[in-house]
Write an enzyme that holds these catalytic residues in place. Structure first.
Site, short mmCIF file in Angstrom:
data_model
loop_
_atom_site.label_atom_id
_atom_site.label_comp_id
_atom_site.label_asym_id
_atom_site.label_seq_id
_atom_site.Cartn_x
_atom_site.Cartn_y
_atom_site.Cartn_z
CG ASN A 45 -0.44 -0.27 2.52
OD1 ASN A 45 0.53 -0.99 2.69
ND2 ASN A 45 -1.06 0.30 3.53
CD GLU A 47 -1.06 5.18 4.73
OE1 GLU A 47 -1.73 4.33 5.31
OE2 GLU A 47 -0.41 6.06 5.34
CB CYS A 56 -5.17 -1.29 -1.67
SG CYS A 56 -6.45 -0.33 -0.84
CD GLU A 58 -5.21 -5.97 -0.99
OE1 GLU A 58 -5.53 -6.50 0.08
OE2 GLU A 58 -4.96 -4.74 -1.08
CB CYS A 91 -10.57 -2.37 0.64
SG CYS A 91 -10.05 -1.75 -0.98
CB CYS A 94 -8.55 -4.58 -3.38
SG CYS A 94 -7.42 -3.17 -3.19
#
Length: 135
Positions: A45, A47, A56, A58, A91, A94
Site C-alpha cells: 500500500n 499512502e 492498496c 492488492e 477492501c 480491491c
C-alpha cells in the site's frame, strides 16, 4: 500451485510489508500475486496525504502485472499480509479489481499477525461480484 506453495507465497507477502509507504495510517500491507507462468508480482500500500490518492497493495500488484503484459486470466493465487489480529481481507475496491482480472475459483490466502492462513476462493471472498456478464 505448481511453482510455489501457499506458505512461500504468504511469506513473500509478509516480506513486502516493510516496503509499504504508510506515514499516515501506520498500517502496512504486503501482497504476493502468483501468475500462471510462475512469476510473483508483489505490491504494497502506498499512502498519500490526500487519502483518496492512496493505492492498496492488492491493486498495486495487479496493476504492476498488467503493466508487465499480463492479462485477465493470468492470475493464479494471491496472498495478503498485514499485522492484524483477524485475517486481513482486501477492501471492496480491491475485491472488484480482483473480480475483473481473476477467475472465481482463484485461491486467496489471508493472514494475520499469528502467521495463520485462511484459504478461500475469490468467489467466497466476493460472492456476488459485479462482472462483465452483468453489463
Amino acid at each position: 500451485m505448481d511453482t510455489m506453495n501457499k506458505e512461500q507465497l504468504v511469506e513473500s507477502a509478509r516480506e513486502m510489508k516493510r516496503h509499504a509507504y504508510v506515514p499516515y495510517s501506520k498500517f502496512p500491507v504486503g501482497v504476493a500475486l502468483l501468475l500462471k507462468d510462475g512469476t510473483v508480482t508483489n505490491g504494497v500500500n502506498v499512502e498519500n496525504v490526500s487519502l483518496g490518492a492512496t493505492n492498496c497493495a492488492e491493486r498495486t500488484a495487479v496493476f504492476t502485472a498488467v503493466a508487465n503484459g499480463y492479462k485477465k486470466g493470468d492470475f493464479q493465487a494471491i496472498a495478503v499480509a498485514g499485522d492484524t489480529v483477524d485475517f486481513l481481507p482486501p477492501c471492496s475496491i480491491c475485491r472488484q479489481v480482483l473480480a475483473e482480472f481473476c477467475l472465481p475459483d482463484m485461491p486467496v490466502y489471508l493472514t494475520n499477525e499469528k502467521k495463520e492462513i485462511l484459504e478461500l476462493t475469490l468467489k467466497e471472498l466476493l460472492p456476488y461480484a459485479f462482472t462483465d456478464l452483468d453489463m
